[in-house]
Design a protein around this motif. Sequence first.
Motif, PDB file in Angstrom:
ATOM      1  N   HIS A   1     -19.323  13.663  10.881  1.00 14.85           N
ATOM      2  CA  HIS A   1     -20.577  15.122  10.727  1.00 14.85           C
ATOM      3  C   HIS A   1     -20.613  14.578  12.395  1.00 14.85           C
ATOM      4  CE1 HIS A   1     -24.679  16.767  10.757  1.00 14.85           C
ATOM      5  NE2 HIS A   1     -25.266  15.298  11.687  1.00 14.85           N
ATOM      6  N   TYR A   2     -21.510  13.641  13.190  1.00 18.79           N
ATOM      7  CA  TYR A   2     -21.528  13.331  14.665  1.00 18.79           C
ATOM      8  C   TYR A   2     -20.852  13.647  15.241  1.00 18.79           C
ATOM      9  CZ  TYR A   2     -25.661  10.781  12.703  1.00 18.79           C
ATOM     10  OH  TYR A   2     -27.144  10.252  12.251  1.00 18.79           O
TER      11      TYR A   2
ATOM     12  N   ALA B   1     -27.660  15.082   5.314  1.00 18.71           N
ATOM     13  CA  ALA B   1     -26.712  13.817   4.645  1.00 18.71           C
ATOM     14  C   ALA B   1     -25.058  13.818   4.440  1.00 18.71           C
ATOM     15  CB  ALA B   1     -27.991  13.117   3.359  1.00 18.71           C
ATOM     16  N   ALA B   2     -25.216  12.540   4.954  1.00 18.94           N
ATOM     17  CA  ALA B   2     -23.805  12.014   4.654  1.00 18.94           C
ATOM     18  C   ALA B   2     -23.360  11.467   3.179  1.00 18.94           C
ATOM     19  CB  ALA B   2     -22.946  11.104   5.587  1.00 18.94           C
ATOM     20  N   VAL B   3     -22.016  12.238   2.653  1.00 20.65           N
ATOM     21  CA  VAL B   3     -22.479  12.001   1.179  1.00 20.65           C
ATOM     22  C   VAL B   3     -21.315  11.017   0.684  1.00 20.65           C
ATOM     23  CG1 VAL B   3     -22.038  12.678  -0.879  1.00 20.65           C
ATOM     24  CG2 VAL B   3     -23.645  13.782   0.719  1.00 20.65           C
ATOM     25  N   GLY B   4     -20.955   9.937   0.149  1.00 19.08           N
ATOM     26  CA  GLY B   4     -19.960   9.564  -0.868  1.00 19.08           C
ATOM     27  C   GLY B   4     -19.604   9.941  -1.955  1.00 19.08           C
ATOM     28  N   SER B   5     -18.736   9.589  -2.596  1.00 17.93           N
ATOM     29  CA  SER B   5     -18.220   9.509  -4.134  1.00 17.93           C
ATOM     30  C   SER B   5     -17.602   9.209  -4.676  1.00 17.93           C
ATOM     31  CB  SER B   5     -18.873  11.125  -4.961  1.00 17.93           C
ATOM     32  OG  SER B   5     -17.483  12.014  -5.118  1.00 17.93           O
ATOM     33  N   SER B   6     -17.683   8.351  -5.742  1.00 18.26           N
ATOM     34  CA  SER B   6     -16.403   7.603  -6.561  1.00 18.26           C
ATOM     35  C   SER B   6     -16.502   7.836  -8.137  1.00 18.26           C
ATOM     36  CB  SER B   6     -15.974   6.034  -6.126  1.00 18.26           C
ATOM     37  OG  SER B   6     -17.175   5.067  -6.956  1.00 18.26           O
TER      38      SER B   6
ATOM     39  N   ASP C   1     -19.600   3.848  -0.755  1.00 19.55           N
ATOM     40  CA  ASP C   1     -19.780   4.156   0.617  1.00 19.55           C
ATOM     41  C   ASP C   1     -19.278   4.048   1.864  1.00 19.55           C
ATOM     42  OD1 ASP C   1     -22.252   2.879   2.728  1.00 19.55           O
ATOM     43  OD2 ASP C   1     -20.942   0.359   2.210  1.00 19.55           O
ATOM     44  N   ARG C   2     -17.614   4.161   1.728  1.00 18.82           N
ATOM     45  CA  ARG C   2     -16.886   4.096   3.061  1.00 18.82           C
ATOM     46  C   ARG C   2     -16.222   5.688   2.593  1.00 18.82           C
ATOM     47  NH1 ARG C   2     -14.591  -0.655   0.263  1.00 18.82           N
ATOM     48  NH2 ARG C   2     -12.742   0.982  -0.894  1.00 18.82           N
ATOM     49  N   LYS C   3     -16.610   6.040   1.786  1.00 16.70           N
ATOM     50  CA  LYS C   3     -16.073   7.537   2.187  1.00 16.70           C
ATOM     51  C   LYS C   3     -17.662   8.417   2.749  1.00 16.70           C
ATOM     52  CE  LYS C   3     -13.596   8.346  -1.889  1.00 16.70           C
ATOM     53  NZ  LYS C   3     -13.476   9.053  -3.276  1.00 16.70           N
ATOM     54  N   MET C   4     -19.046   7.298   2.775  1.00 26.49           N
ATOM     55  CA  MET C   4     -19.772   8.698   2.824  1.00 26.49           C
ATOM     56  C   MET C   4     -19.593   8.127   4.045  1.00 26.49           C
ATOM     57  SD  MET C   4     -23.131   7.271   4.244  1.00 26.49           S
ATOM     58  CE  MET C   4     -22.919   5.724   3.971  1.00 26.49           C
ATOM     59  N   TYR C   5     -19.208   6.715   4.647  1.00 24.36           N
ATOM     60  CA  TYR C   5     -19.362   5.964   6.924  1.00 24.36           C
ATOM     61  C   TYR C   5     -18.476   7.466   7.090  1.00 24.36           C
ATOM     62  CZ  TYR C   5     -22.306   3.141   7.113  1.00 24.36           C
ATOM     63  OH  TYR C   5     -24.020   2.309   6.738  1.00 24.36           O
ATOM     64  N   ARG C   6     -17.307   7.658   5.789  1.00 24.89           N
ATOM     65  CA  ARG C   6     -16.444   8.694   7.185  1.00 24.89           C
ATOM     66  C   ARG C   6     -16.585  10.207   7.293  1.00 24.89           C
ATOM     67  NH1 ARG C   6     -12.744   6.378   4.183  1.00 24.89           N
ATOM     68  NH2 ARG C   6     -13.369   7.848   2.155  1.00 24.89           N
ATOM     69  N   ASP C   7     -17.875  10.385   6.456  1.00 23.31           N
ATOM     70  CA  ASP C   7     -18.820  11.651   6.342  1.00 23.31           C
ATOM     71  C   ASP C   7     -19.443  11.502   7.500  1.00 23.31           C
ATOM     72  OD1 ASP C   7     -19.056  14.473   4.915  1.00 23.31           O
ATOM     73  OD2 ASP C   7     -20.461  13.523   4.322  1.00 23.31           O
TER      74      ASP C   7
ATOM     75  N   VAL D   1     -20.315   7.397  -8.877  1.00 21.92           N
ATOM     76  CA  VAL D   1     -21.321   6.736  -7.932  1.00 21.92           C
ATOM     77  C   VAL D   1     -21.474   7.853  -6.871  1.00 21.92           C
ATOM     78  CG1 VAL D   1     -21.511   5.006  -6.313  1.00 21.92           C
ATOM     79  CG2 VAL D   1     -20.646   4.834  -8.927  1.00 21.92           C
ATOM     80  N   PHE D   2     -22.210   7.752  -6.333  1.00 19.59           N
ATOM     81  CA  PHE D   2     -22.766   8.849  -4.865  1.00 19.59           C
ATOM     82  C   PHE D   2     -23.295   7.489  -4.368  1.00 19.59           C
ATOM     83  CE2 PHE D   2     -22.286  11.967  -8.165  1.00 19.59           C
ATOM     84  CZ  PHE D   2     -21.405  13.211  -7.181  1.00 19.59           C
ATOM     85  N   PHE D   3     -23.385   7.425  -2.902  1.00 15.20           N
ATOM     86  CA  PHE D   3     -23.639   7.298  -1.825  1.00 15.20           C
ATOM     87  C   PHE D   3     -24.271   7.463  -0.463  1.00 15.20           C
ATOM     88  CE2 PHE D   3     -24.101   2.468  -0.592  1.00 15.20           C
ATOM     89  CZ  PHE D   3     -25.123   2.926   0.169  1.00 15.20           C
ATOM     90  N   ILE D   4     -25.494   8.104  -0.416  1.00 16.79           N
ATOM     91  CA  ILE D   4     -26.295   9.484   0.967  1.00 16.79           C
ATOM     92  C   ILE D   4     -26.675   8.766   1.148  1.00 16.79           C
ATOM     93  CG2 ILE D   4     -27.784  11.746   0.389  1.00 16.79           C
ATOM     94  CD1 ILE D   4     -26.839  11.158  -2.976  1.00 16.79           C
ATOM     95  N   ASP D   5     -26.061   8.870   2.889  1.00 11.07           N
ATOM     96  CA  ASP D   5     -27.294   8.690   3.765  1.00 11.07           C
ATOM     97  C   ASP D   5     -27.854   8.942   4.308  1.00 11.07           C
ATOM     98  OD1 ASP D   5     -27.094   7.520   6.763  1.00 11.07           O
ATOM     99  OD2 ASP D   5     -26.951   5.415   5.677  1.00 11.07           O
TER     100      ASP D   5
END
Length: 320
Positions: A315-316, A284-289, A305-311, A205-209
Amino acid sequence: METEREQIVMECIRMMYSSVDTDTAIMNTLEKLGGHFGAERAYVFRVRSRHMDNTHEWCADGVPKEKELLQNVPIGVIRRWMPHFCDNECVVIQDLESIKETSPEEYAILMPQDIKSLVAFPLQEKGKLAGYFGMDNPDMESLGEISNIFKILAYFFESLLERKEKEDYLKKIGFTDSMTGAYNRNAFIRDTMPGSNREVLSMGVFFIDINGLKKTNDTCGHEAGDDLIKHVYRIVRGVMEDHPVYRLGGDEFVVLCKDISQEMLLEIEKRLRQELDGRNGCSAAVGSSFSTNPDNLGELVDIADRKMYRDKKQHYDMHV
């Protein structure tokens, strides 16, 4: 008293309208026709501009399926059939070997399917050829009767296919994000319901924001923001190839990668981060599982999702 022709026609018409599911109605009708006339296959082709697709296929027991191999077939293959179709007439091949020399391209498509004879009838839509339905290797003594029945049933097949087109359109707008063309949240819910991935051996799974979408909207306007969303989707779509991409919200995308190895997941993530590192105009921030037990898909999405938020936080923190 009804003749045999009237009986088979009425049975087919009843089958066409006995199911609310159009695909089921078409398949039941093909099975009835194919079985009645001793055919090996009965099928429907849809014409799409210069190509055609085998959309429905019934096969007798022991006869191999050909549908998956008959997609995006050049319309030129049936060039010889066109004058007959324009006159709303059946195409009948009593012996495939008889066209080997005169129509080699047509022969080359039909021969590997073990076709010895066939009957095909055109389907019209608004006065234009929309496709055709036919049979392979039916009872030779029934060829004339098949043609007559096809002519009677053509209108009903055309009505079914028109209904099918409308159903497909409604499904598309119901499960597709209108801005990007990605699958939408409805499609994500459908594809992540319990039991929907029972036969899947592994799942990534990839979560991208998207980073900075609000700033883009505030400083450049919402049209520029929309362009940024579409640009990020095109990048994600290109990296992910055949894996489905879902747009869950304004700036969020999720990708489900079925039956993928962890090594391939990491390789895709590497490429994705390179494409979304800001150098080509978007970040974009990226998280995967990843898991070999995809039954608990919700947990996999939460991890990504949690990994994406850490990413995103990283970034910020770096760009304050």
